[in-house]
Design a protein around this motif. Structure first.
Motif, mmCIF file in Angstrom:
data_model
loop_
_atom_site.group_PDB
_atom_site.id
_atom_site.type_symbol
_atom_site.label_atom_id
_atom_site.label_comp_id
_atom_site.label_asym_id
_atom_site.label_seq_id
_atom_site.Cartn_x
_atom_site.Cartn_y
_atom_site.Cartn_z
ATOM 1 N N LEU A 173 0.856 -1.190 0.000
ATOM 2 C CA LEU A 173 0.000 0.000 0.000
ATOM 3 C C LEU A 173 0.886 1.233 0.000
ATOM 4 C CD1 LEU A 173 -3.121 0.797 2.104
ATOM 5 C CD2 LEU A 173 -1.115 2.246 2.405
ATOM 6 N N ARG A 174 0.451 2.281 -0.717
ATOM 7 C CA ARG A 174 1.201 3.528 -0.675
ATOM 8 C C ARG A 174 0.253 4.725 -0.654
ATOM 9 N NH1 ARG A 174 3.762 4.726 -6.752
ATOM 10 N NH2 ARG A 174 1.746 5.052 -7.803
ATOM 11 N N ARG A 175 0.765 5.789 -0.076
ATOM 12 C CA ARG A 175 0.153 7.105 -0.175
ATOM 13 C C ARG A 175 1.241 8.010 -0.746
ATOM 14 N NH1 ARG A 175 0.781 12.683 1.750
ATOM 15 N NH2 ARG A 175 -1.310 13.604 1.708
ATOM 16 N N VAL A 176 1.026 8.578 -1.920
ATOM 17 C CA VAL A 176 2.084 9.303 -2.612
ATOM 18 C C VAL A 176 2.392 10.604 -1.885
ATOM 19 C CG1 VAL A 176 1.487 8.285 -4.830
ATOM 20 C CG2 VAL A 176 0.450 10.455 -4.162
ATOM 21 N N ALA A 177 3.628 11.070 -2.045
ATOM 22 C CA ALA A 177 4.078 12.309 -1.419
ATOM 23 C C ALA A 177 3.183 13.468 -1.826
ATOM 24 C CB ALA A 177 5.525 12.584 -1.811
ATOM 25 N N SER A 178 2.814 14.311 -0.849
ATOM 26 C CA SER A 178 1.909 15.424 -1.138
ATOM 27 C C SER A 178 2.606 16.578 -1.848
ATOM 28 C CB SER A 178 1.252 15.918 0.154
ATOM 29 O OG SER A 178 2.222 16.291 1.106
ATOM 30 N N GLU A 179 3.942 16.568 -1.878
ATOM 31 C CA GLU A 179 4.694 17.544 -2.656
ATOM 32 C C GLU A 179 5.576 16.784 -3.642
ATOM 33 O OE1 GLU A 179 6.760 20.324 -0.181
ATOM 34 O OE2 GLU A 179 4.905 21.131 0.705
ATOM 35 N N PRO A 180 4.989 16.280 -4.718
ATOM 36 C CA PRO A 180 5.732 15.405 -5.631
ATOM 37 C C PRO A 180 6.957 16.057 -6.247
ATOM 38 C CG PRO A 180 3.619 16.082 -6.568
ATOM 39 C CD PRO A 180 3.599 16.489 -5.143
ATOM 40 N N GLN A 181 6.933 17.387 -6.413
ATOM 41 C CA GLN A 181 8.086 18.054 -6.998
ATOM 42 C C GLN A 181 9.297 18.032 -6.068
ATOM 43 O OE1 GLN A 181 5.356 19.417 -5.890
ATOM 44 N NE2 GLN A 181 5.803 21.227 -4.632
ATOM 45 N N ARG A 182 9.067 17.772 -4.778
ATOM 46 C CA ARG A 182 10.163 17.694 -3.794
ATOM 47 C C ARG A 182 10.316 16.267 -3.261
ATOM 48 N NH1 ARG A 182 9.154 21.080 0.945
ATOM 49 N NH2 ARG A 182 11.419 21.100 1.205
ATOM 50 N N SER A 233 10.524 6.636 -1.600
ATOM 51 C CA SER A 233 9.577 5.897 -0.762
ATOM 52 C C SER A 233 10.146 5.720 0.637
ATOM 53 C CB SER A 233 9.292 4.522 -1.371
ATOM 54 O OG SER A 233 8.842 4.636 -2.704
ATOM 55 N N LEU A 234 9.280 5.782 1.643
ATOM 56 C CA LEU A 234 9.635 5.382 2.995
ATOM 57 C C LEU A 234 8.874 4.096 3.282
ATOM 58 C CD1 LEU A 234 11.039 5.856 5.717
ATOM 59 C CD2 LEU A 234 9.013 7.155 6.436
ATOM 60 N N ILE A 254 7.646 14.367 6.414
ATOM 61 C CA ILE A 254 7.716 12.992 5.917
ATOM 62 C C ILE A 254 6.604 12.740 4.910
ATOM 63 C CG2 ILE A 254 7.332 10.586 6.619
ATOM 64 C CD1 ILE A 254 9.028 11.143 9.062
ATOM 65 N N GLY A 255 5.384 13.163 5.216
ATOM 66 C CA GLY A 255 4.274 12.966 4.294
ATOM 67 C C GLY A 255 4.403 13.778 3.023
ATOM 68 N N LYS A 256 5.042 14.928 3.111
ATOM 69 C CA LYS A 256 5.224 15.775 1.934
ATOM 70 C C LYS A 256 6.322 15.246 1.018
ATOM 71 C CE LYS A 256 3.768 20.080 4.208
ATOM 72 N NZ LYS A 256 4.225 21.406 4.712
ATOM 73 N N ARG A 257 7.376 14.686 1.606
ATOM 74 C CA ARG A 257 8.569 14.359 0.830
ATOM 75 C C ARG A 257 8.684 12.889 0.442
ATOM 76 N NH1 ARG A 257 12.587 18.122 1.613
ATOM 77 N NH2 ARG A 257 13.487 17.153 -0.242
ATOM 78 N N PHE A 258 7.930 12.016 1.118
ATOM 79 C CA PHE A 258 8.027 10.583 0.845
ATOM 80 C C PHE A 258 6.679 10.006 0.420
ATOM 81 C CE2 PHE A 258 11.596 10.993 3.873
ATOM 82 C CZ PHE A 258 12.586 10.280 3.215
ATOM 83 N N ASP A 259 6.713 9.026 -0.478
ATOM 84 C CA ASP A 259 5.596 8.098 -0.609
ATOM 85 C C ASP A 259 5.637 7.201 0.630
ATOM 86 O OD1 ASP A 259 5.189 9.167 -3.104
ATOM 87 O OD2 ASP A 259 5.924 7.414 -4.202
ATOM 88 N N LEU A 260 4.565 7.171 1.408
ATOM 89 C CA LEU A 260 4.506 6.267 2.556
ATOM 90 C C LEU A 260 4.075 4.899 2.071
ATOM 91 C CD1 LEU A 260 2.818 8.602 5.189
ATOM 92 C CD2 LEU A 260 5.240 8.039 4.967
ATOM 93 N N VAL A 261 4.892 3.886 2.322
ATOM 94 C CA VAL A 261 4.667 2.546 1.780
ATOM 95 C C VAL A 261 4.631 1.532 2.917
ATOM 96 C CG1 VAL A 261 5.565 0.724 0.280
ATOM 97 C CG2 VAL A 261 5.774 3.129 -0.415
ATOM 98 N N GLY A 262 3.553 0.772 2.973
ATOM 99 C CA GLY A 262 3.464 -0.333 3.912
ATOM 100 C C GLY A 262 3.306 -1.640 3.163
ATOM 101 N N PHE A 263 3.929 -2.687 3.645
ATOM 102 C CA PHE A 263 3.797 -3.996 3.008
ATOM 103 C C PHE A 263 3.423 -5.031 4.056
ATOM 104 C CE2 PHE A 263 8.059 -4.041 4.652
ATOM 105 C CZ PHE A 263 8.365 -5.369 4.919
ATOM 106 N N ASP A 264 2.667 -6.024 3.635
ATOM 107 C CA ASP A 264 2.364 -7.170 4.482
ATOM 108 C C ASP A 264 3.387 -8.252 4.175
ATOM 109 O OD1 ASP A 264 0.233 -5.775 5.414
ATOM 110 O OD2 ASP A 264 -1.321 -7.076 4.587
#
Length: 514
Positions: free
Chosen positions: A95-104, A108-109, A136-146
Motif C-alpha cells: 500500500l502507498r500514499r504518494v508524497a503530497s509535494e511530488p516536486q520535492r 519511498s519510505l 515525511i508525508g510531503k517528501r516521501f511516498d509512505l509505503v506499507g507492506f504485508d
C-alpha cells in the motif's frame, strides 16, 4: 501463549527471534542479485500495477483502513523459494500514499510495524492523517507492506480458525507437559494442513528481507529508506547486513535483541515487563486501585482478583472472559502508559464482576475484531519464530533454560512452570532457516543509521537498543518514557530528530536523549 500461572513477567519467554545468516550478493546498477542465481530479473524489473485498496482487505480493520481515497495498492511478485526462483511465485501486498509535494519527493519510505505478523499496509493507512502534512508525508511516498504469509499477502499463514482461536482462549491452562505438547502438536498439524509445508518453510526473516529488496527496486528507488518498529528492526538489521550498499536511511525503533544468548535476552524482557507492571502498580496505588495501595503487593492482589477465572470464566454478553484473557489484557496495557487508565477501568469492572474492558484489551492484543474474526497475527508470529531460530527439542534443555532465567531474575514467580513442555517449534515441519549471530558489517559501506530506544519499553528493553546501535555503529536516540516505541508518536523531540534524519540525512553529532 499457554502459561499455567498468572505472572505477566514471562509471558514473552519465547519472543526472542535471532538474526539470520547473510547471503552473498553482487550489486548491479543499485540492484542486488544473488551470486550465481538465475531467474531474478523478472522480479527486480517488474512494474507494480496500482489500484484501489478495498480488494486487498482481509478483516474488519483493513476494510475500514482501506476505504481511504488517497491510498493505492498493488501486489509484488516474489519467489516462494529464493533458491528456486523459477518455481512457484507468491505475492506480497503493498500500500502507498504518494508524497503530497511530488516536486520535492525524495522517494519511498517503507514501513514495517513489527509483530512478527503485523500488517504494514493497515499500519501505514492508519498513520496517513497524522503525517500527510508533515515533512515525511510531503517528501516521501509512505509505503506499507504485508510480509509474506501475512495479511493481504498470498498465500496467508493459517493454523487456527476463528472459532478454534476463541476455544483456545477458554481452554484450561493448568495441564501437564504431556497434554500441552499434544496440543502443540495438533496446532502444528493444523498449520501444515492449512498452509502447506512449502509456505511454512519460507516465511522467515531471511526471505522477507529479500522481498524488501525486490520491493525497493519495484518502487523505483535505488536506495532504501526504511522505518522499522519492534520486529521490524530485525528486518532492517538483516537488510542492512545483506544489502548495505542499498541503504539510504534507516530508523530502527524498539530494537529486538541482537545477542546470541536467547535465554539472557528472555530474562531481560521478563524483567522489563516486571518493571513496567511495578510502575503501573505505583501509578494505580494513587487512585481507586483494585490491586491495593502497596505496589509491592500488587501482583499478589492481581492474582487474587483474577484467580476465580481459572475455574469459571466470566460471561461477557455472548462471550466469556478467561483467566488467560485477563493476563493478556494486563500484558497489553504494559505496552504504553496511555493504556493504564483502560486497565484500571478493567480491573475495577472485574471487581464488580464485569469483564468488558479486559476482554477488549485481550482482543486488541490477540488481533480479534468486533465481527469475531482474527488477524492471524498469532499464527504468523509462531510460524516466523519457528523459522528464525533453532528450536528446543529436549525437555532437559527447557529445564536448564528455566533454571538459568531463575538465576538471572532471582525470582521464582517470573518462571513459568509449563515451560517444561516443548513448544510448537519443536514439531515444526520445516527446519529453521536462520542461525543467531551478530551483524557482520565491517567494510560493507552501510551509511550511519538511527536507533531509537525507550527507557521504559517492556517488549524490547532499552539495553537491546543500546546493543543494536553498537552492533550497527549507529547513532542512538534515547527516549525517557513508558511505552513500546516512540518515533512518530507525537513526541516532538523524537519526531524532530528522526524526521531531520530521514529527510535531510542529518543526525545529531552524538547520541541524544529526549
Amino acid at each position: 501463549m499457554t502459561k499455567r500461572r498468572s505472572r505477566i513477567t514471562a509471558a514473552f519467554f519465547a519472543l526472542v527471534v535471532l538474526l539470520s545468516t547473510s547471503t552473498s550478493y553482487a550489486y548491479e546498477d543499485g540492484k542486488a542479485v544473488a551470486v550465481g542465481q538465475r531467474g531474478m530479473d523478472r522480479f527486480y524489473k517488474q512494474v507494480l500495477s496500482w489500484g484501489p485498496c478495498q480488494p486487498f482487505a482481509v478483516d474488519e480493520r483493513s476494510r475500514s483502513a482501506f476505504k481511504r481515497g488517497d491510498v493505492q495498492c498493488a501486489r509484488l511478485e516474489v519467489p516462494l523459494d529464493y533458491e528456486k526462483p523459477e518455481d512457484r511465485a507468491v505475492s506480497v501486498g503493498v500500500l502507498r500514499r504518494v508524497a503530497s509535494e511530488p516536486q520535492r519527493r525524495i522517494g519511498s519510505l517503507v514501513v514495517n510495524p513489527g509483530g512478527p505478523g503485523g500488517s504494514g499496509m493497515t499500519y501505514v493507512a492508519g498513520m496517513i492523517d497524522q503525517q500527510k502534512n508533515s515533512a515525511i508525508g510531503k517528501r516521501f511516498d509512505l509505503v506499507g507492506f504485508d510480509p509474506r504469509g501475512v495479511g493481504a499477502s498470498e498465500p496467508r499463514v493459517q493454523c487456527l480458525t476463528d472459532a478454534e482461536r476463541d476455544e483456545q482462549r477458554l481452554r484450561p491452562k493448568d495441564v501437564g507437559a504431556d497434554e500441552t505438547e499434544a496440543q502443540n502438536k495438533d496446532y502444528v498439524k493444523k498449520c501444515t494442513e492449512r498452509t502447506g509445508v512449502d509456505v511454512l518453510a519460507n516465511v522467515g526473516t531471511r526471505d522477507v528481507v529479500r522481498d524488501v529488496d525486490v520491493l525497493r527496486a519495484a518502487l523505483g528507488d535505488q536506495k532504501l529508506s526504511y522505518l522499522g518498529y519492534s520486529y521490524g528492526t530485525r528486518i532492517g538489521t538483516l537488510y542492512a547486513e545483506t544489502f548495505p550498499k542499498n541503504v539510504r536511511a534507516m530508523v530502527l525503533d524498539g530494537a529486538v535483541a541482537v545477542k546470541q544468548d536467547k535465554v539472557a535476552d528472555a530474562a531481560r524482557q521478563a524483567q522489563a515487563f516486571q518493571d513496567a507492571f511495578g510502575r503501573f502498580a505505583a501509578w494505580c496505588a494513587q487512585r481507586d486501585c483494585p490491586i491495593g495501595t502497596d505496589p509491592a503487593l500488587a501482583q499478589n492482589r492481581l492474582d487474587i482478583l483474577t484467580g476465580g477465572l481459572k475455574d469459571k470464566p466470566m460471561a461477557v454478553r455472548d462471550r466469556k472472559l478467561s483467566h488467560s484473557d485477563a493476563r493478556t489484557a494486563t500484558l497489553q496495557a504494559m505496552y504504553s502508559d496511555r493504556l493504564w487508565e483502560t486497565l484500571l477501568r478493567g480491573l475495577q469492572e472485574l471487581k464488580q464482576s464485569r469483564g468488558d474492558t479486559l476482554l477488549q484489551l485481550a482482543d486488541q492484543y490477540l488481533g480479534r475484531t468486533n465481527d469475531g474474526s482474527y488477524s492471524r497475527i498469532q499464527d504468523a508470529f509462531i510460524a516466523i519464530r519457528c523459522m528464525d531460530e533453532p528450536p528446543v527439542k529436549d525437555r532437559a534443555e527447557l529445564e536448564a533454560n528455566r533454571r538459568r532465567v531463575l538465576e538471572i531474575l532471582g525470582n521464582e514467580d517470573a518462571v513459568q512452570t509449563d515451560e517444561r513442555a516443548l513448544g510448537p517449534c519443536a514439531f515444526w515441519p520445516a527446519p529453521h532457516s536462520s542461525e543467531p549471530h551478530q551483524p557482520e558489517l565491517q567494510g560493507q559501506g552501510l551509511p550511519q543509521v538511527l536507533v531509537v530506544s525507550t527507557t521504559g519499553d517492556p517488549a524490547t528493553p532499552y539495553q537491546s537498543g543500546v546493543d543494536l546501535a553498537a552492533a550497527l555503529r549507529a547513532r542512538l536516540l534515547t527516549y525517557k518514557g513508558n511505552q513500546h516505541t516512540a518515533f512518530l508518536h507525537n513526541i516532538q523531540c523524537v519526531d524532530g530528530i528522526g524526521t531531520n534524519y530521514l529527510v535531510e540525512l542529518r543526525l545529531p553529532e552524538a547520541d541524544s536523549t529526549c
